[in-house]
Scaffold this active site. Structure first.
Site, mmCIF file in Angstrom:
data_model
loop_
_atom_site.group_PDB
_atom_site.id
_atom_site.type_symbol
_atom_site.label_atom_id
_atom_site.label_comp_id
_atom_site.label_asym_id
_atom_site.label_seq_id
_atom_site.Cartn_x
_atom_site.Cartn_y
_atom_site.Cartn_z
ATOM 1 N N ASP A 152 0.831 -1.264 -0.029
ATOM 2 C CA ASP A 152 0.139 0.022 -0.101
ATOM 3 C C ASP A 152 0.861 1.190 -0.115
ATOM 4 O OD1 ASP A 152 -1.893 -1.872 0.305
ATOM 5 O OD2 ASP A 152 -2.090 -1.496 2.417
ATOM 6 N N ARG A 291 -17.595 -3.105 -17.617
ATOM 7 C CA ARG A 291 -17.174 -4.482 -17.000
ATOM 8 C C ARG A 291 -16.116 -4.125 -15.789
ATOM 9 N NH1 ARG A 291 -20.583 -6.306 -19.732
ATOM 10 N NH2 ARG A 291 -20.490 -8.197 -21.008
ATOM 11 N N ARG A 300 -0.354 -8.955 -4.480
ATOM 12 C CA ARG A 300 0.775 -9.165 -3.411
ATOM 13 C C ARG A 300 1.613 -10.564 -3.584
ATOM 14 N NH1 ARG A 300 -3.129 -8.625 2.150
ATOM 15 N NH2 ARG A 300 -2.295 -10.691 2.399
HETATM 16 O O1 F6P Z 1 -2.443 -3.996 3.253
HETATM 17 C C1 F6P Z 1 -2.303 -4.807 2.263
HETATM 18 C C2 F6P Z 1 -3.736 -5.221 1.702
HETATM 19 O O2 F6P Z 1 -3.395 -5.969 0.800
HETATM 20 C C3 F6P Z 1 -4.608 -3.926 1.533
HETATM 21 O O3 F6P Z 1 -4.192 -3.285 0.287
HETATM 22 C C4 F6P Z 1 -5.832 -4.875 1.353
HETATM 23 O O4 F6P Z 1 -6.868 -3.609 1.758
HETATM 24 C C5 F6P Z 1 -5.552 -5.792 2.604
HETATM 25 O O5 F6P Z 1 -4.395 -6.053 2.649
HETATM 26 C C6 F6P Z 1 -6.344 -6.926 2.286
HETATM 27 O O6 F6P Z 1 -6.137 -7.742 3.563
HETATM 28 P P1 F6P Z 1 -6.506 -9.374 3.394
HETATM 29 O O7 F6P Z 1 -5.337 -10.118 2.870
HETATM 30 O O8 F6P Z 1 -6.611 -9.725 5.082
HETATM 31 O O9 F6P Z 1 -7.735 -9.727 2.696
#
Ligand code: F6P
Length: 373
Positions: A152, A291, A300
């Site tokens: 983030d 869409r 991630r």
């Molecule tokens: O903080 C990293 C993040 O990927 C955010 O961008 C997202 O809102 C959140 O974590 C999602 O969390 P989780 O993996 O618990 O769904």
């Protein structure tokens, strides 16, 4: 500035623990590798704590060797595992009679485990939640050195966190790819990206992909303006629009869309759903087929881009440099292109949002990007 000349363990630390807390993020393994190799080179033993602070609560700790951290530089995830629910100060242990979650302070349990293993210092690789969880240990004499992680890019005190550049790269590639369908089918394509309450991923990926509309949590959008912008493009012959939308974006006077609430988590709100809402609204208002794509955790996952590998290695080395120089309770940061450090607690539970006067917003506006305001 650290270098070859500081290859002396001046602080006298002989054994450290390393943990990765919060959501996984590209570059975690690269930091674990850098910390472990640097420590062992200087005669410091390293114990890996599994699943973030959860491993400290449950006493799941294992020694890390050079072999353990070889060949992990390019791997996504973390060899130690992580948890975003384990703040020892506020650990969920059951339910109260009224159904609410019962929390217990397990700092003492963790301190006992640290003592049993002879861990004198902790390298805590994580975001604001991890830095907050580290604070009670710092107060009790365990030297905690933080390494700023999160896709983030919203950690207070540093210009950049590792993992961010990879997330931007993934989001940019996705935006590039939906371009094909948008153009071929004359559609509006909305791509929802992560970032919690900060719009960094959206801003950078939006600019990198030439998105027509970029929606950030920091700039509530006017739905009518977004619709008019898409219609205007169609009328001028550009019969499609690409919208890069933060999961935390919201319409003026409206609320963020919450996808789920996890009461056992110190940060219980999970955002998500604005992409679908926006896509439906645009189709209704403009008649242009629309869409949406939610990128989610693909941002991630996987191997870190080169920039994140470099940053993670620099951060890991600098964490060990601070530790060896006897600095206490610091967070490694990058400010103005220089490695530095700030008090670890200064980053606890604080978010660094995109300033409205950020130069990249101005640059995007100059190429006619719409921010919906
Ligand atoms: O903080 C990293 C993040 O990927 C955010 O961008 C997202 O809102 C959140 O974590 C999602 O969390 P989780 O993996 O618990 O769904």
């Amino acid at each position: 500035m650290s270098g070859v000349s500081d290859r002396v363990a001046t602080s006298g630390v002989t054994r450290i623990g390393v943990l990765t807390g919060g959501g996984d993020c590209p570059g975690l393994n690269a930091v674990i590798r850098a910390v472990t190799k640097d420590a062992i080179f200087h005669g410091i033993e390293v114990l890996g704590i599994e699943d973030g602070f959860l491993g400290l609560i449950e006493d799941r700790v294992r020694p890390l060797t050079i072999e353990d951290v070889s060949d992990i530089l390019t791997d996504g995830g973390t060899i130690l595992g992580s948890s975003n629910k384990a703040n020892p100060q506020k650990y969920p242990v059951g339910e109260n009679a009224d159904g609410s979650i019962r929390f217990k302070d397990l700092t003492d349990t963790c301190m006992t485990h640290l003592e049993i293993h002879g861990i004198e210092a902790l390298v805590c690789i994580g975001g604001d939640g991890t830095m907050s969880a580290a604070a009670p240990f710092a107060q009790r004499g365990i030297n905690c050195i933080g390494v700023p992680k999160t896709i983030d890019n919203d950690l207070w005190g540093t210009d950049i966190t590792f993992g961010f550049q990879t997330a931007v790269h993934v989001a940019t590639e996705a935006l590039d790819r939906v371009h094909t369908t948008a153009a071929s089918h004359h559609r509006v394509m909305v791509v929802e990206v992560m970032g919690r309450n900060a719009g960094w991923i959206s801003l950078y990926a939006g600019v990198a992909s030439g998105s027509d509309v970029i929606l950030l949590p920091e700039i509530p959008f006017d739905l009518e303006k977004v619709c008019a912008f898409c219609l205007g493009r169609s009328q001028r012959g550009k019969r499609f629009s690409i919208i890069c939308c933060s999961e935390g974006a919201s319409p003026k006077g409206g609320e963020q869309i919450v996808e789920r609430v996890d009461p056992t988590s110190p940060d219980p709100i999970r955002l998500g759903g604005i992409g679908k809402w926006l896509s439906d609204q645009i189709e209704d208002c403009t008649g242009i087929e629309s869409r949406y794509v939610v990128l989610g955790h693909v941002q991630r996952g996987g191997t870190p881009v080169a920039r994140d590998r470099v940053l993670a290695t620099q951060f890991g080395h600098h964490a060990m440099h601070l530790l060896r120089m006897g600095k206490r309770n610091r967070l490694v940061v990058m400010q103005g292109g220089e490695l530095g450090d700030v008090e670890i607690t200064s980053a606890a539970d604080r978010q660094r949002l995109v300033p409205l006067d950020h130069q990249l917003i101005a640059a995007a506006r100059s190429v006619y990007t719409c921010f919906g305001d």
